[in-house]
Design a protein around this motif. Structure first.
Motif, short mmCIF file in Angstrom:
data_model
loop_
_atom_site.label_atom_id
_atom_site.label_comp_id
_atom_site.label_asym_id
_atom_site.label_seq_id
_atom_site.Cartn_x
_atom_site.Cartn_y
_atom_site.Cartn_z
N GLU A 1 0.83 -1.20 0.00
CA GLU A 1 0.00 0.00 0.00
C GLU A 1 0.87 1.26 0.00
OE1 GLU A 1 -3.30 0.01 -0.56
OE2 GLU A 1 -3.11 -2.16 -0.69
N ASN A 2 2.00 1.22 0.68
CA ASN A 2 2.92 2.36 0.66
C ASN A 2 3.50 2.57 -0.73
OD1 ASN A 2 2.56 3.06 3.33
ND2 ASN A 2 4.32 1.88 4.05
N ARG A 3 3.86 1.47 -1.41
CA ARG A 3 4.39 1.59 -2.78
C ARG A 3 3.35 2.20 -3.70
NH1 ARG A 3 8.09 -3.47 -4.47
NH2 ARG A 3 9.35 -3.59 -2.58
N ILE A 4 2.12 1.78 -3.55
CA ILE A 4 1.04 2.33 -4.38
C ILE A 4 0.87 3.81 -4.08
CG2 ILE A 4 -1.47 2.30 -4.76
CD1 ILE A 4 -1.29 -0.79 -4.41
N ALA A 5 0.87 4.17 -2.81
CA ALA A 5 0.72 5.59 -2.43
C ALA A 5 1.87 6.44 -3.00
CB ALA A 5 0.66 5.73 -0.91
#
Length: 197
Positions: free
Chosen positions: A141-145
């Motif tokens: 989710e951090n990579r996507i953000a």
């Protein structure tokens, strides 16, 4: 007069080249391609999540099911072994001694399987697997953000580039540039995704 026209044309060519380069004729497609690349990064992170999370969930399910079956077997065998009590007087009864020995053997066998599983698969600890899953979900989710943020920043830079003077001239005349849309969360995305086991 011919010489004046040649001189004017010779002078006009470098002035036109400088004017065109000042209009951002090359910076617009560069910024556009950069923005497209950033969007591809966003899509790649979504694909990573789509590929990774279900596999991790299934792996955790597998580990948890394996541990559950082994631990359930050990618990049941322990319950059977402790439910059979042997007093001094019962040592005379071969059936009671055999029942006690059988229950203890079942418990020993279950413990042996548990030890074999933990020796052969020392990482086979569902709590660690759940923590790893949680970490992977958070990381994904951090990579996507981050990919979304980078894309939105690229869109902002592109949109500013095509709307500011003198680049706006080259953007409109030569490229027909239109503003790009930043990433916007879809309706209902404020709710966290649900992970089921």
């Amino acid at each position: 007069m011919t010489m004046d026209r040649r001189f004017s044309a010779a002078l006009l060519a470098p002035v036109a080249a400088i004017a065109v380069s000042g209009c951002g004729i090359n910076s617009v497609p560069t910024a556009q391609e950069e923005t497209k690349a950033k969007w591809a990064d966003v899509q790649a992170q979504y694909q990573r999540r789509a590929d990774l999370i279900p596999n991790l969930v299934n792996t955790v399910k597998g580990y948890a099911a394996q541990e559950k079956s082994v631990l359930t077997e050990v618990t049941d065998a322990r319950a059977r072994a402790t439910s059979i009590q042997l007093s001094g007087a019962d040592l005379q009864d071969p059936a009671k001694v055999k029942a006690f020995a059988d229950a203890q053997a079942q418990l020993s066998g279950s413990l042996g399987r548990l030890l074999a599983v933990s020796e052969n698969y020392p990482e086979l600890k569902s709590s660690a697997q759940f923590l790893a899953l949680q970490s992977q979900i958070e990381g994904t989710e951090n990579r996507i953000a981050i990919a979304r943020r980078d894309y939105n920043e690229s869109v902002r830079a592109y949109n500013v580039l095509i709307r500011t003077f003198p680049t706006a001239i080259g953007a409109k005349v030569f490229h027909g540039a239109q503003p790009m849309q930043p990433f916007e969360a879809s309706a209902g995305s404020e709710k966290a995704p649900e992970v089921k086991f």
